[in-house]
Design a protein around this motif. Structure first.
Motif, PDB file in Angstrom:
ATOM      1  N   MET A   1       0.898  -1.171  -0.075  1.00  0.00           N
ATOM      2  CA  MET A   1      -0.219   0.129  -0.030  1.00  0.00           C
ATOM      3  C   MET A   1       0.890   1.170  -0.162  1.00  0.00           C
ATOM      4  O   MET A   1       2.049   1.244   0.892  1.00  0.00           O
ATOM      5  CB  MET A   1      -0.927   0.034   1.281  1.00  0.00           C
ATOM      6  N   LEU A   2       0.455   2.208  -0.976  1.00  0.00           N
ATOM      7  CA  LEU A   2       1.492   3.673  -0.968  1.00  0.00           C
ATOM      8  C   LEU A   2       0.567   4.443  -0.306  1.00  0.00           C
ATOM      9  O   LEU A   2      -0.632   4.554  -0.403  1.00  0.00           O
ATOM     10  CB  LEU A   2       1.624   3.795  -2.472  1.00  0.00           C
ATOM     11  N   ILE A   3       1.222   5.236   0.506  1.00  0.00           N
ATOM     12  CA  ILE A   3       0.630   6.691   0.909  1.00  0.00           C
ATOM     13  C   ILE A   3       0.967   7.828   0.083  1.00  0.00           C
ATOM     14  O   ILE A   3       2.137   8.027  -0.008  1.00  0.00           O
ATOM     15  CB  ILE A   3       1.151   6.711   2.350  1.00  0.00           C
ATOM     16  N   GLU A   4      -0.085   8.503  -0.494  1.00  0.00           N
ATOM     17  CA  GLU A   4       0.546   9.558  -1.360  1.00  0.00           C
ATOM     18  C   GLU A   4       0.821  10.860  -0.661  1.00  0.00           C
ATOM     19  O   GLU A   4       0.341  11.184   0.533  1.00  0.00           O
ATOM     20  CB  GLU A   4      -0.822   9.911  -2.293  1.00  0.00           C
ATOM     21  N   GLY A  79       9.004  -0.029   3.750  1.00  0.00           N
ATOM     22  CA  GLY A  79       8.904   1.358   3.101  1.00  0.00           C
ATOM     23  C   GLY A  79       7.737   2.362   3.586  1.00  0.00           C
ATOM     24  O   GLY A  79       7.564   3.554   3.480  1.00  0.00           O
ATOM     25  N   LEU A  80       6.715   1.709   3.840  1.00  0.00           N
ATOM     26  CA  LEU A  80       5.446   2.382   4.514  1.00  0.00           C
ATOM     27  C   LEU A  80       5.931   3.039   5.854  1.00  0.00           C
ATOM     28  O   LEU A  80       5.479   4.096   5.940  1.00  0.00           O
ATOM     29  CB  LEU A  80       4.399   1.358   4.721  1.00  0.00           C
ATOM     30  N   ASN A  85       7.690   7.794   9.110  1.00  0.00           N
ATOM     31  CA  ASN A  85       8.651   8.453   9.866  1.00  0.00           C
ATOM     32  C   ASN A  85       9.858   9.300   9.414  1.00  0.00           C
ATOM     33  O   ASN A  85      10.595   9.557  10.167  1.00  0.00           O
ATOM     34  CB  ASN A  85       8.453   7.438  11.347  1.00  0.00           C
ATOM     35  N   ASN A  86      10.301   8.704   8.394  1.00  0.00           N
ATOM     36  CA  ASN A  86      11.454   8.925   7.664  1.00  0.00           C
ATOM     37  C   ASN A  86      12.664   8.659   8.759  1.00  0.00           C
ATOM     38  O   ASN A  86      13.631   9.358   8.723  1.00  0.00           O
ATOM     39  CB  ASN A  86      11.674  10.392   7.429  1.00  0.00           C
ATOM     40  N   SER A  87      12.512   7.585   9.523  1.00  0.00           N
ATOM     41  CA  SER A  87      13.675   7.090  10.559  1.00  0.00           C
ATOM     42  C   SER A  87      13.896   5.650  10.170  1.00  0.00           C
ATOM     43  O   SER A  87      14.433   5.288  11.149  1.00  0.00           O
ATOM     44  CB  SER A  87      13.102   7.511  11.978  1.00  0.00           C
ATOM     45  N   ALA A 108      16.376  -2.985  -6.376  1.00  0.00           N
ATOM     46  CA  ALA A 108      15.626  -1.777  -6.897  1.00  0.00           C
ATOM     47  C   ALA A 108      14.503  -1.511  -6.009  1.00  0.00           C
ATOM     48  O   ALA A 108      14.030  -0.278  -5.899  1.00  0.00           O
ATOM     49  CB  ALA A 108      15.392  -2.266  -8.368  1.00  0.00           C
ATOM     50  N   LEU A 109      13.734  -2.490  -5.840  1.00  0.00           N
ATOM     51  CA  LEU A 109      12.448  -2.462  -4.818  1.00  0.00           C
ATOM     52  C   LEU A 109      13.078  -1.466  -3.553  1.00  0.00           C
ATOM     53  O   LEU A 109      12.339  -0.676  -3.239  1.00  0.00           O
ATOM     54  CB  LEU A 109      11.921  -3.687  -4.546  1.00  0.00           C
ATOM     55  N   ALA A 110      13.990  -2.104  -3.043  1.00  0.00           N
ATOM     56  CA  ALA A 110      14.474  -1.290  -1.792  1.00  0.00           C
ATOM     57  C   ALA A 110      14.968   0.133  -1.967  1.00  0.00           C
ATOM     58  O   ALA A 110      14.202   0.985  -1.338  1.00  0.00           O
ATOM     59  CB  ALA A 110      15.576  -2.089  -1.065  1.00  0.00           C
ATOM     60  N   ALA A 111      15.494   0.301  -3.031  1.00  0.00           N
ATOM     61  CA  ALA A 111      15.763   1.763  -3.494  1.00  0.00           C
ATOM     62  C   ALA A 111      14.585   2.610  -3.462  1.00  0.00           C
ATOM     63  O   ALA A 111      14.511   3.624  -3.341  1.00  0.00           O
ATOM     64  CB  ALA A 111      16.877   1.607  -4.558  1.00  0.00           C
TER      65      ALA A 111
END
Ligand code: RM4
Ligand code: MN
Ligand code: MN
Length: 424
Positions: A1-4, A79-80, A85-87, A108-111
């Protein structure tokens, strides 16, 4: 799930006034607030791949829903968290639970998710279905050279997977030990383990580190061959400059003074990595900061002081990871809470007036020393941590947004209610 991105902005916007009020108040009491904020922005905590599903005990496991079914989905989950939290910009893999079928796709997915690969973990504490020899009586300590060789080969294979993914460290946690007095010659067990570790060490790439994790007891209940920091330190010292001790907060006997252990390992340049969790009794693997946040602060205080004394980079010179298990909570919510607790303890440690403390120590003023520590510990730094998130494009209140977007419900819809993730 992506958070826009717009959902994050909208959420932050609605809370901005209240946040600003709190932040300005907190910031007015911190002389070098910009320095503190930058350190908070830079600090990243790796998430272990095995903490994304529901854990269990030896009695039962009560599965949650929407757990990641593959390495790809584990990366998406982290990733979510990182979006929120960018931490949590790193993932730690456990082999064979997470063998990548196509390393460059995984990379690539991790990046894409803003993640790098933290330490690789080997597993010689379980027998795999296709495994020739059993680890029932240990792996690297085993009396049979063939079993030791199998454990060595496995660790070297783990390094190879790590090289493909761009990791630069190997964590070795051995469950080796004995359950009963007399079962094992403890000196020979140590020597066999050292010889085995030496072979793995010889296979490390030049820029890699090896972390030797210790644990007091469990699954063995009489002796553990890497049972405490002294034993780990001994292995690490005998192995060489690329070998370090790894401290897992839950791996000590009750009441151990972990902050002192950390201070001395740092002094000896042998502290390499860290596993965060909390516990009341043993290796409980509970949410960080849920039981004893003051101890966590005291540990961070020693980490900060010890790293500063050696001119180390807080964010990159040690391996930071959460090592927890979630039996009754949504794993992602639990991880958000753990990361938050780590950031709070780190921020408080950064607020300690170190020069005043040193003066109090030099005059044996125990009262003042306590005041200085508790002044920092009792400061409400939550708005500083939130401001760091805001400035790096993340969410003011990650858990609240996670809940309001009904992330778990969406994951269940996407992946199903009865999913099983690899791990413990
Ligand atoms: C152990 C130890 C290790 C982890 C395993 C899954 O108790 O903490 O770090 O690899 O659990
Ligand atoms: Mn651990
Ligand atoms: Mn553990």
């Amino acid at each position: 799930m992506l958070i826009e991105k717009y959902k994050i902005d909208e959420f932050n916007q609605n809370r901005l006034d209240e946040h600003k009020r709190k932040f300005e108040f907190a910031a007015s009491n911190v002389p070098d607030v910009e320095r503190v904020l930058q350190k908070l922005i830079d600090f990243q905590i790796a998430i272990p791949s095995w903490a994304l599903g529901t854990g269990g005990t030896r009695f039962a496991r009560f599965a949650g829903g929407g757990e990641p079914r593959s390495l790809e989905e584990k990366i998406e989950d982290i990733g979510l968290l990182h979006t929120l939290n960018n931490s949590s910009g790193a993932i730690s893999l456990h082999i064979p639970w997470d063998i990548p079928t196509n390393a460059s796709n995984i990379k690539a997915l991790a990046a894409q998710n803003g993640l790098r690969f933290d330490a690789m973990n080997s597993n010689t504490f379980q027998d795999q279905p296709d495994q020739k020899l059993s680890y029932k009586f240990g792996s690297m300590q085993h009396v049979d050279k063939a079993v030791r060789q199998q454990a060595i080969d496995h660790n070297i294979e783990v390094i190879k997977y790590g090289v493909e993914l761009g990791s630069d460290s190997l964590t070795v946690w051995l469950s080796d030990g004995s359950n009963f007095p007399g079962q094992l010659n403890m000196r020979k067990a140590f020597q066999n383990t050292l010889e085995s570790l030496k072979e793995v060490y010889a296979a490390l790439p030049a820029d890699w580190k090896m972390f030797i994790e210790y644990k007091a007891f469990e699954p063995n209940f009489y002796s553990t061959t890497v049972g405490d920091w002294g034993q780990s330190f001994l292995y690490a010292t005998k192995l060489g400059d690329k070998a370090f001790t790894l401290v897992d907060l839950g791996h000590h006997l009750p009441n151990a003074n972990i902050e002192q252990i950390v201070a001395l390992l740092l002094m000896e340049e042998k502290l390499g990595g860290f596993h965060f969790n909390d516990s009341k009794y043993g290796d409980d693997d509970l949410t960080v900061g849920s039981i004893n946040p003051y101890q966590l602060f005291l540990i961070f205080k020693e980490l900060v002081e010890g790293m500063d004394a050696r001119g180390m980079n807080h964010a990159t010179d040690l391996g930071w990871m959460i090592d927890a298990s979630h039996n009754v909570k949504d794993p992602l919510e639990d991880l958000l809470q753990s990361v938050e607790a780590i950031m709070i303890a780190y921020a408080q440690a950064l607020l300690v007036d170190e020069s005043a403390l040193q003066e109090a120590q030099m005059t044996n003023d125990a009262v003042l020393a306590q005041e200085i520590l508790q002044q920092a510990y009792r400061t409400d730094v939550r708005s500083l941590v939130a401001e760091a998130r805001l400035r790096s494009g993340a969410v003011l209140e990650p858990l609240q947004l996670y809940r309001s977007l009904k992330v778990r419900k969406n994951l269940i819809k996407e992946r199903g209610l009865k999913t099983v993730t690899t791990g413990l």
